[in-house]
Design a protein around this motif. Structure first.
Motif, PDB file in Angstrom:
ATOM      1  N   PRO A  52      49.832  82.536  48.933  1.00  0.00           N
ATOM      2  CA  PRO A  52      50.931  81.910  48.227  1.00  0.00           C
ATOM      3  C   PRO A  52      51.502  82.712  47.076  1.00  0.00           C
ATOM      4  N   GLU A  53      50.736  83.689  46.540  1.00  0.00           N
ATOM      5  CA  GLU A  53      51.161  84.337  45.303  1.00  0.00           C
ATOM      6  C   GLU A  53      51.077  85.856  45.403  1.00  0.00           C
ATOM      7  N   GLY A  54      51.818  86.512  44.523  1.00  0.00           N
ATOM      8  CA  GLY A  54      51.785  87.961  44.443  1.00  0.00           C
ATOM      9  C   GLY A  54      52.562  88.430  43.232  1.00  0.00           C
ATOM     10  N   LEU A  55      52.504  89.730  42.982  1.00  0.00           N
ATOM     11  CA  LEU A  55      53.226  90.278  41.845  1.00  0.00           C
ATOM     12  C   LEU A  55      53.667  91.694  42.133  1.00  0.00           C
ATOM     13  N   TYR A  69      58.332  99.134  46.285  1.00  0.00           N
ATOM     14  CA  TYR A  69      57.776  98.181  45.324  1.00  0.00           C
ATOM     15  C   TYR A  69      56.263  98.148  45.513  1.00  0.00           C
ATOM     16  N   TYR A  70      55.545  98.236  44.411  1.00  0.00           N
ATOM     17  CA  TYR A  70      54.081  98.270  44.448  1.00  0.00           C
ATOM     18  C   TYR A  70      53.553  97.071  43.689  1.00  0.00           C
ATOM     19  N   GLY A  71      52.542  96.422  44.239  1.00  0.00           N
ATOM     20  CA  GLY A  71      51.975  95.261  43.572  1.00  0.00           C
ATOM     21  C   GLY A  71      50.761  94.746  44.302  1.00  0.00           C
ATOM     22  N   SER A  72      50.540  93.458  44.222  1.00  0.00           N
ATOM     23  CA  SER A  72      49.358  92.845  44.823  1.00  0.00           C
ATOM     24  C   SER A  72      49.696  91.478  45.388  1.00  0.00           C
ATOM     25  N   THR A  73      48.948  91.097  46.411  1.00  0.00           N
ATOM     26  CA  THR A  73      48.918  89.702  46.826  1.00  0.00           C
ATOM     27  C   THR A  73      47.744  89.032  46.119  1.00  0.00           C
ATOM     28  N   VAL A 394      55.305  84.164  42.396  1.00  0.00           N
ATOM     29  CA  VAL A 394      55.644  84.943  43.580  1.00  0.00           C
ATOM     30  C   VAL A 394      56.198  86.300  43.164  1.00  0.00           C
ATOM     31  N   PRO A 395      56.041  87.344  44.012  1.00  0.00           N
ATOM     32  CA  PRO A 395      56.558  88.675  43.669  1.00  0.00           C
ATOM     33  C   PRO A 395      58.080  88.649  43.598  1.00  0.00           C
ATOM     34  N   THR A 396      58.604  89.054  42.448  1.00  0.00           N
ATOM     35  CA  THR A 396      60.026  88.884  42.154  1.00  0.00           C
ATOM     36  C   THR A 396      60.624  90.194  41.666  1.00  0.00           C
ATOM     37  N   VAL A 397      61.832  90.490  42.132  1.00  0.00           N
ATOM     38  CA  VAL A 397      62.556  91.683  41.710  1.00  0.00           C
ATOM     39  C   VAL A 397      63.935  91.273  41.209  1.00  0.00           C
ATOM     40  N   TYR A 398      64.302  91.792  40.049  1.00  0.00           N
ATOM     41  CA  TYR A 398      65.634  91.567  39.474  1.00  0.00           C
ATOM     42  C   TYR A 398      66.447  92.847  39.642  1.00  0.00           C
ATOM     43  N   VAL A 399      67.588  92.729  40.303  1.00  0.00           N
ATOM     44  CA  VAL A 399      68.522  93.842  40.474  1.00  0.00           C
ATOM     45  C   VAL A 399      69.677  93.635  39.497  1.00  0.00           C
ATOM     46  N   ASN A 400      70.156  94.729  38.886  1.00  0.00           N
ATOM     47  CA  ASN A 400      71.067  94.629  37.742  1.00  0.00           C
ATOM     48  C   ASN A 400      70.397  93.781  36.655  1.00  0.00           C
ATOM     49  N   ALA A 401      69.156  94.141  36.367  1.00  0.00           N
ATOM     50  CA  ALA A 401      68.299  93.295  35.537  1.00  0.00           C
ATOM     51  C   ALA A 401      68.833  93.100  34.127  1.00  0.00           C
ATOM     52  N   ASP A 402      69.573  94.083  33.602  1.00  0.00           N
ATOM     53  CA  ASP A 402      70.103  93.935  32.248  1.00  0.00           C
ATOM     54  C   ASP A 402      71.236  92.924  32.187  1.00  0.00           C
ATOM     55  N   ARG A 403      71.627  92.377  33.345  1.00  0.00           N
ATOM     56  CA  ARG A 403      72.598  91.280  33.379  1.00  0.00           C
ATOM     57  C   ARG A 403      71.943  89.961  33.750  1.00  0.00           C
ATOM     58  N   CYS A 404      70.626  89.964  33.888  1.00  0.00           N
ATOM     59  CA  CYS A 404      69.918  88.750  34.288  1.00  0.00           C
ATOM     60  C   CYS A 404      69.518  87.928  33.071  1.00  0.00           C
ATOM     61  N   GLY A 405      69.444  86.626  33.289  1.00  0.00           N
ATOM     62  CA  GLY A 405      68.924  85.736  32.259  1.00  0.00           C
ATOM     63  C   GLY A 405      69.846  85.574  31.092  1.00  0.00           C
ATOM     64  N   THR A 406      69.246  85.375  29.942  1.00  0.00           N
ATOM     65  CA  THR A 406      70.020  85.119  28.732  1.00  0.00           C
ATOM     66  C   THR A 406      69.332  85.774  27.547  1.00  0.00           C
TER      67      THR A 406
END
Length: 454
Positions: A52-55, A69-73, A394-406
């Motif tokens: 169910p999870e990863g990073l 992309y490198y990470g873990s389950t 869950v393993p998540t990737v932000y593209v154009n990350a400097d425009r993401c969120g607030t």
């Protein structure tokens, strides 16, 4: 046999910031263009069936393989502890491919280089002990790393990071203290870096100039029973340079080729009443604390880009969060440089899917991976809930990350400052009665290591 499934919100979600609110709209996954200026995209990567999870801990443009992309389950073992297994994803739509030593019951992913080297720490099935390893992504060859210098018999070795050429930095814990180590190449025996008068030091990161960043234990003036980590930079000739601190103590754990560093500093009136703040060193003698968000209690840096982007996590009490009653929730952040009194909180896939526009509902893990050329950030973020009600990350990737969120303002005043949130990294040597100071320091650092890397 591995069968992949898609975690919630696996198709990219675009986040467009309007003047009065946040607009959410699905979008197709497109090609990653580091030079394009576009809207934020939030992608979750594939996971195997029943996992169910990863990073995501690193994002690189690897020669001959494209964006990797490198990470873990992550699954929960029979003893209730997390069991991680390193994986790579080739592209945003890639399936998770297991990497690392075969037969190891668990492992932790650390670093991916543009030259195609990955490293981690796993339980060696032949010895039952944790040991560092390096794998060449193009050939699949895995090499277990020599655990210590010369005739040293370390109780534990932390093989942390490698550079493009296979040099590495880490720490060996022995009965006499902690040894900061540099491997000139992962296939050779490491050398010990000068550890100061107390004989306790840690190596954390290495750049392509073979500079190593880490900490050396010192005793503050008038504090005979206190050991404090001093951020330290060792050059390629093993010469140590003390680094600046903002507050009481500090951990420099990330380093790029511009000799910029990141980590955390302990800020407060004294060591018993301090909090951790993410920190950025423009140079070894110039550092800023990035503060905490409104209502927050701490922050720490987990990733550093080659041009100075800093990513990590900030914590704040979230008594209304179903998965964290009366607990501190984490929020992944990006600091793209500039104003140190603001950081961008990154939205979770769950929040976007359910139209949650208040950043206090954007729960997530620590952002680790960062790549300015691709304008991407990788992390684990809230994608749903596990059967027991805990957050599912869950393993998540932000593209154009400097425009993401607030963008959220930060300050150096935490909302809560008591024993539960005190984050000074000092160790009271008196607590080591009957043990060596290294054991006391190691047990304390162990908690920090788990917080920063797992």
């Amino acid at each position: 046999m591995w069968h992949s499934r898609r975690a919630p919100a696996a198709v990219a979600v675009a986040l467009a910031m309007a003047g009065t609110g946040t607009a959410l709209a699905p979008t197709a996954v497109g090609a990653v263009d580091g030079g394009a200026v576009g809207r934020c995209e939030v992608h979750t990567l594939a996971l195997p069936d029943g996992v169910p999870e990863g990073l995501v801990v690193d994002v690189e443009l690897v020669r001959g393989r494209g964006v990797v992309y490198y990470g873990s389950t992550i699954v929960v073992g029979a003893d209730g502890e997390d069991v991680q297994q390193p994986v790579v994803w080739f592209g945003l739509q890639g399936e998770p491919v297991p990497v690392g030593p075969e037969g190891s019951p668990t492992g932790v992913a650390f670093e991916l280089t543009p030259s195609g080297l990955i490293n981690g720490q796993s339980i060696n099935p032949d010895t039952g002990r944790w040991q560092g390893w390096v794998q060449k992504l193009l050939t699949g060859r895995v090499t277990w790393v020599d655990p210590g210098p010369g005739d040293v018999e370390p109780a534990e070795v932390y093989f942390r990071r490698i550079n493009d050429r296979g040099a590495a930095a880490g720490t060996a814990w022995t009965e006499d203290g902690g040894l900061a180590l540099r491997w000139t190449w992962f296939g050779r025996e490491p050398v010990e870096l000068p550890g100061g008068d107390e004989g306790i030091a840690e190596g954390w990161d290495i750049n392509n100039h073979r500079d190593v960043v880490g900490v050396v234990a010192v005793r503050p003036p008038g504090e005979e029973d206190l050991l404090v980590p001093r951020p330290t930079l060792w050059d390629a000739r093993n010469r140590p340079t003390p680094m600046a601190t903002v507050g009481l103590d500090g951990y420099a754990v990330l380093l790029n080729d511009r000799r910029q560093a990141a980590g955390a500093v302990g800020v407060g009136p004294d060591f018993s009443d301090a909090h951790a703040e993410a920190a950025f060193w423009e140079t070894p003698d110039s550092v800023v604390g990035l503060g905490v968000v409104p209502g927050g209690v701490s922050s720490a840096a987990y990733g550093l880009g080659e041009d100075g982007w800093v990513v990590g996590v900030t914590g704040a009490p979230a008594p209304d969060a179903p998965a964290n009653p009366d607990d501190v929730a984490g929020y992944g952040f990006l600091w793209p440089g500039g104003d140190p009194t603001s950081m961008r909180i990154l939205p979770s896939p769950y929040a976007l899917e359910h139209g949650l526009t208040d950043w206090r509902q954007w729960f997530g893990g620590a952002a680790h991976g960062v790549n300015e050329r691709l304008r991407q950030v990788g992390t684990a973020s809230h994608g749903g809930y596990l059967p027991d009600g805990r957050l599912m990350l869950v393993p998540t990737v932000y593209v154009n990350a400097d425009r993401c969120g607030t963008a959220v303002p930060t300050s150096h005043t935490p909302a809560v400052a008591d024993e539960s949130t005190s984050e000074s990294f000092a160790v009271d040597a008196r607590s080591a009665a009957g043990t060596s100071p290294a054991h006391a320091w190691s047990s304390h650092v162990g908690r920090l290591v788990r917080d920063l890397d797992r």
